[in-house]
Design a protein around this motif. Structure first.
Motif, PDB file in Angstrom:
ATOM      1  N   GLN A 105      12.409   7.914   1.229  1.00  0.00           N
ATOM      2  CA  GLN A 105      10.647   8.861   0.665  1.00  0.00           C
ATOM      3  C   GLN A 105      10.103   7.682   1.188  1.00  0.00           C
ATOM      4  OE1 GLN A 105       9.991   9.451  -3.777  1.00  0.00           O
ATOM      5  NE2 GLN A 105       8.593  10.110  -3.433  1.00  0.00           N
ATOM      6  N   TYR A 106       8.782   8.191   1.252  1.00  0.00           N
ATOM      7  CA  TYR A 106       7.582   7.186   1.632  1.00  0.00           C
ATOM      8  C   TYR A 106       6.228   7.589   1.211  1.00  0.00           C
ATOM      9  CZ  TYR A 106       4.785   4.466   5.584  1.00  0.00           C
ATOM     10  OH  TYR A 106       3.718   3.711   5.975  1.00  0.00           O
ATOM     11  N   GLY A 107       5.839   6.627   0.621  1.00  0.00           N
ATOM     12  CA  GLY A 107       4.087   7.070  -0.059  1.00  0.00           C
ATOM     13  C   GLY A 107       4.074   5.685  -1.025  1.00  0.00           C
ATOM     14  N   SER A 108       3.010   5.824  -1.910  1.00  0.00           N
ATOM     15  CA  SER A 108       2.767   4.845  -2.717  1.00  0.00           C
ATOM     16  C   SER A 108       2.925   4.507  -3.593  1.00  0.00           C
ATOM     17  CB  SER A 108       1.215   5.345  -2.811  1.00  0.00           C
ATOM     18  OG  SER A 108       1.293   6.490  -4.193  1.00  0.00           O
ATOM     19  N   PRO A 109       3.114   3.071  -4.120  1.00  0.00           N
ATOM     20  CA  PRO A 109       3.902   2.473  -5.379  1.00  0.00           C
ATOM     21  C   PRO A 109       4.117   3.773  -6.244  1.00  0.00           C
ATOM     22  CG  PRO A 109       3.674   1.025  -4.035  1.00  0.00           C
ATOM     23  CD  PRO A 109       2.274   1.823  -3.773  1.00  0.00           C
ATOM     24  N   GLU A 110       2.887   3.640  -6.871  1.00  0.00           N
ATOM     25  CA  GLU A 110       2.419   5.245  -7.923  1.00  0.00           C
ATOM     26  C   GLU A 110       3.371   6.507  -7.731  1.00  0.00           C
ATOM     27  OE1 GLU A 110       0.207   3.827  -6.278  1.00  0.00           O
ATOM     28  OE2 GLU A 110      -0.261   2.027  -8.015  1.00  0.00           O
ATOM     29  N   ASP A 111       2.888   6.815  -6.391  1.00  0.00           N
ATOM     30  CA  ASP A 111       3.547   8.070  -6.415  1.00  0.00           C
ATOM     31  C   ASP A 111       5.337   7.799  -6.367  1.00  0.00           C
ATOM     32  OD1 ASP A 111       3.412  11.086  -6.043  1.00  0.00           O
ATOM     33  OD2 ASP A 111       3.790  10.414  -3.481  1.00  0.00           O
ATOM     34  N   ILE A 112       5.902   7.029  -5.506  1.00  0.00           N
ATOM     35  CA  ILE A 112       7.032   6.732  -5.130  1.00  0.00           C
ATOM     36  C   ILE A 112       7.754   6.403  -7.396  1.00  0.00           C
ATOM     37  CG2 ILE A 112       9.271   5.186  -4.754  1.00  0.00           C
ATOM     38  CD1 ILE A 112       8.410   6.290  -1.844  1.00  0.00           C
ATOM     39  N   TYR A 113       6.834   5.731  -7.680  1.00  0.00           N
ATOM     40  CA  TYR A 113       7.387   5.609  -9.129  1.00  0.00           C
ATOM     41  C   TYR A 113       7.732   6.672 -10.330  1.00  0.00           C
ATOM     42  CZ  TYR A 113       8.769   2.656 -13.856  1.00  0.00           C
ATOM     43  OH  TYR A 113       9.004   2.849 -14.858  1.00  0.00           O
ATOM     44  N   GLN A 114       6.553   7.394  -9.621  1.00  0.00           N
ATOM     45  CA  GLN A 114       5.907   8.866 -11.241  1.00  0.00           C
ATOM     46  C   GLN A 114       7.343  10.128 -10.139  1.00  0.00           C
ATOM     47  OE1 GLN A 114       1.805   8.427 -11.753  1.00  0.00           O
ATOM     48  NE2 GLN A 114       2.216   6.486 -12.883  1.00  0.00           N
ATOM     49  N   ASN A 115       7.123  10.101  -9.056  1.00  0.00           N
ATOM     50  CA  ASN A 115       7.335  11.093  -8.498  1.00  0.00           C
ATOM     51  C   ASN A 115       8.586  10.635  -7.587  1.00  0.00           C
ATOM     52  OD1 ASN A 115       6.033  13.388  -9.445  1.00  0.00           O
ATOM     53  ND2 ASN A 115       4.120  12.406  -8.980  1.00  0.00           N
ATOM     54  N   PRO A 116       9.412  11.097  -7.819  1.00  0.00           N
ATOM     55  CA  PRO A 116      10.820  10.540  -6.977  1.00  0.00           C
ATOM     56  C   PRO A 116      11.171  11.636  -6.225  1.00  0.00           C
ATOM     57  CG  PRO A 116      11.805  10.033  -9.075  1.00  0.00           C
ATOM     58  CD  PRO A 116       9.952   9.621  -9.394  1.00  0.00           C
TER      59      PRO A 116
ATOM     60  N   ASP B 141       0.624  -1.227  -0.082  1.00  0.00           N
ATOM     61  CA  ASP B 141      -0.024  -0.088   0.004  1.00  0.00           C
ATOM     62  C   ASP B 141       1.359   1.507  -0.195  1.00  0.00           C
ATOM     63  OD1 ASP B 141      -2.595  -1.931   0.234  1.00  0.00           O
ATOM     64  OD2 ASP B 141      -2.210  -1.469   1.931  1.00  0.00           O
ATOM     65  N   ARG B 142       1.789   1.215   0.731  1.00  0.00           N
ATOM     66  CA  ARG B 142       3.207   1.944   1.056  1.00  0.00           C
ATOM     67  C   ARG B 142       4.252   1.477   1.184  1.00  0.00           C
ATOM     68  NH1 ARG B 142       1.295   7.364   5.089  1.00  0.00           N
ATOM     69  NH2 ARG B 142       0.572   5.268   6.174  1.00  0.00           N
ATOM     70  N   MET B 143       5.190   1.839   0.660  1.00  0.00           N
ATOM     71  CA  MET B 143       6.669   1.444   0.526  1.00  0.00           C
ATOM     72  C   MET B 143       7.634   3.127   1.300  1.00  0.00           C
ATOM     73  SD  MET B 143       7.189   0.921  -3.467  1.00  0.00           S
ATOM     74  CE  MET B 143       8.537   1.308  -3.598  1.00  0.00           C
ATOM     75  N   ALA B 144       8.473   2.286   1.911  1.00  0.00           N
ATOM     76  CA  ALA B 144       9.452   3.294   2.067  1.00  0.00           C
ATOM     77  C   ALA B 144      10.753   2.955   1.549  1.00  0.00           C
ATOM     78  CB  ALA B 144       9.282   2.971   3.758  1.00  0.00           C
ATOM     79  N   VAL B 145      11.200   3.168   1.364  1.00  0.00           N
ATOM     80  CA  VAL B 145      12.306   4.032   1.060  1.00  0.00           C
ATOM     81  C   VAL B 145      13.776   3.916   1.429  1.00  0.00           C
ATOM     82  CG1 VAL B 145      14.145   3.834  -1.959  1.00  0.00           C
ATOM     83  CG2 VAL B 145      11.787   3.571  -2.103  1.00  0.00           C
ATOM     84  N   MET B 146      14.564   2.823   1.638  1.00  0.00           N
ATOM     85  CA  MET B 146      15.586   3.358   2.739  1.00  0.00           C
ATOM     86  C   MET B 146      16.653   3.433   1.826  1.00  0.00           C
ATOM     87  SD  MET B 146      14.548   1.111   6.348  1.00  0.00           S
ATOM     88  CE  MET B 146      16.423   2.288   6.989  1.00  0.00           C
TER      89      MET B 146
END
Ligand SMILES: Nc1ncnc2c1ncn2[C@@H]1O[C@H](COP(=O)(O)OP(=O)(O)O)[C@@H](O)[C@H]1O
Ligand SMILES: [Mg+2]
Length: 381
Positions: free
Chosen positions: A230-241, A218-223
């Motif tokens: 960054q912490y957000g939905s997969p779509e957001d992280i992929y499109q808006n890093p 649902d949400r992923m935290a990139v460490m």
């Protein structure tokens, strides 16, 4: 209810800062993934949440209650390890009835069976709970076997089953799929997602595999290096890093990164090419990022980069063309649907254009720059 809050967690091992002030909020019933390269501190953070490790600073809050100094067994969380940690001398049913002793896995051989020591009523209840869980996981016919008689995927499910029998507040999983072969891993991704929906429980999942994070969370935290970038939905992280490190880590094949400059009109330029894209920044040197699906072949024109096809990866439905651009160290990777237009051959001269709506720009320090298709009025004046 089981929402989890990690408050500015820090942790040192010796003189190494492993976690540098991590904040994380996990909602009830959420599937949250901690994803990042090996050594970035994911397992340490999960172990702190489980109570297997103490933070130097910060708090672990579960359902509003500070559990930072509480023992693992009292937190009512279930952990599934990469190694599965099934007791080899016990059957799967006995494994599922025996709680995993979180504090001391090394002495598992001498752990007594819990089942016989329970009152008859509790024993019966636990027994039928195992049956129900085994049914959900489709491992009923494996309950009398020992772990050594199971395949990797079956062992994985048995380890999950043991965690489920406890009916925990949340499931914590540390790289639970990394011992499986590629096909089974993809299959288990779907199974875990469905299991999460069926159980309606909170999942905290650690992986170094960005594809697992994108497909399940649902949400992923990139460490990275002890911080959440960054912490957000997969779509957001992929499109808006949020920065270039996240952009490079998420997505496969990786995003194309090119050095670029900004001219006096705030236009982004790559080599001699002036893009119809503006980055309002004082910095002359920036980088741009374009994912393989945001590049297309076109006829020769002033807004395209020219290069040679160096290598072609054929994935059946898609082709990935590696295009060597003069003065660029790494080839650009261009995705093209297999049935789409003309096929290029190795050594073909090609022209590549950018989807300007999706092209990303980053400052020299890696932070994201907002780009605009039109120059803003205040900049024009
Ligand atoms: N018990 C420990 N003692 C010393 N260093 C450790 C210990 N556990 C982990 N580390 C170090 O902390 C860093 C983060 O480890 P870890 O959380 O396991 O990373 P990840 O799970 O993201 O691969 C690594 O550099 C690792 O070597
Ligand atoms: Mg780890």
């Amino acid at each position: 209810m089981s929402n989890i809050r990690l408050n500015t967690i820090t942790k040192k091992f010796g003189t190494t800062d492993v976690l540098k002030g991590v904040d994380l909020d996990i909602d009830d019933k959420e599937f949250v993934t901690l994803v990042g390269p090996s050594g970035c501190g994911k397992s340490t953070l999960l172990r702190i949440l489980a109570g297997l490790e103490q933070p130097d600073e910060g708090q672990v809050i579960i359902d509003g209650k500070n559990v930072t100094s509480m023992r693992p067994a009292d937190r009512n969380l279930s952990m599934v390890f990469q190694s599965y940690a099934l007791y080899p001398h016990l059957t799967i049913r006995q494994n599922m009835m025996t709680p995993l002793k979180l504090r001391d896995l090394s002495t598992s051989q001498r752990l007594p069976l819990i089942g016989p020591f329970l009152a008859r009523k509790e024993y019966k209840e636990l027994f039928s709970q195992v049956d129900r869980t085994a049914k959900i996981l489709k491992i009923t016919e494996l309950l009398d076997r020992k772990p050594g008689q199971l395949s990797g995927g079956q062992r994985q499910r048995a380890a999950l089953g043991r965690a489920m029998v406890r009916n925990p507040l949340a499931f914590l999983m540390d790289e639970p799929l990394s011992n499986l072969d590629a096909a089974l891993r993809v299959h288990m991704r779907a199974e875990l997602t469905q299991l999460h929906q069926r159980l309606g429980a909170t999942f905290v999942y650690v992986t170094h595999d960005q594809a697992e994070a994108l497909t399940m969370s649902d949400r992923m935290a990139v460490m990275m290096h002890g911080k959440i970038l960054q912490y957000g939905s997969p779509e957001d992280i992929y499109q808006n890093p949020a920065n270039v490190e996240v952009a490079k880590f998420i997505g496969s094949p990786a995003i194309n990164i090119l050095s670029a400059s900004v001219n006096d009109y705030a236009q982004i330029c790559i080599q001699n090419l002036i893009l119809d894209l503006f980055a309002p920044t004082q910095e002359p040197n920036i980088t741009i990022g374009a994912r393989p699906e945001h590049l297309t072949f076109c006829d020769d024109n002033p807004t395209a980069l020219t290069g040679f096809v160096q290598h072609i990866e054929n994935l059946g439905a898609d082709l990935y063309y590696h295009v060597k651009i003069k003065d660029e160290q790494r080839p650009l990777i261009v995705r093209s649907a297999a049935g789409n237009g003309k096929r290029h051959q190795i050594d073909d001269l090609v022209h590549v254009k950018f989807d300007l709506n999706s092209t990303l720009a980053f400052a020299a320090d890696g932070t994201r720059l907002q780009t605009h298709r039109k120059l803003m009025d205040e900049l024009a004046s």
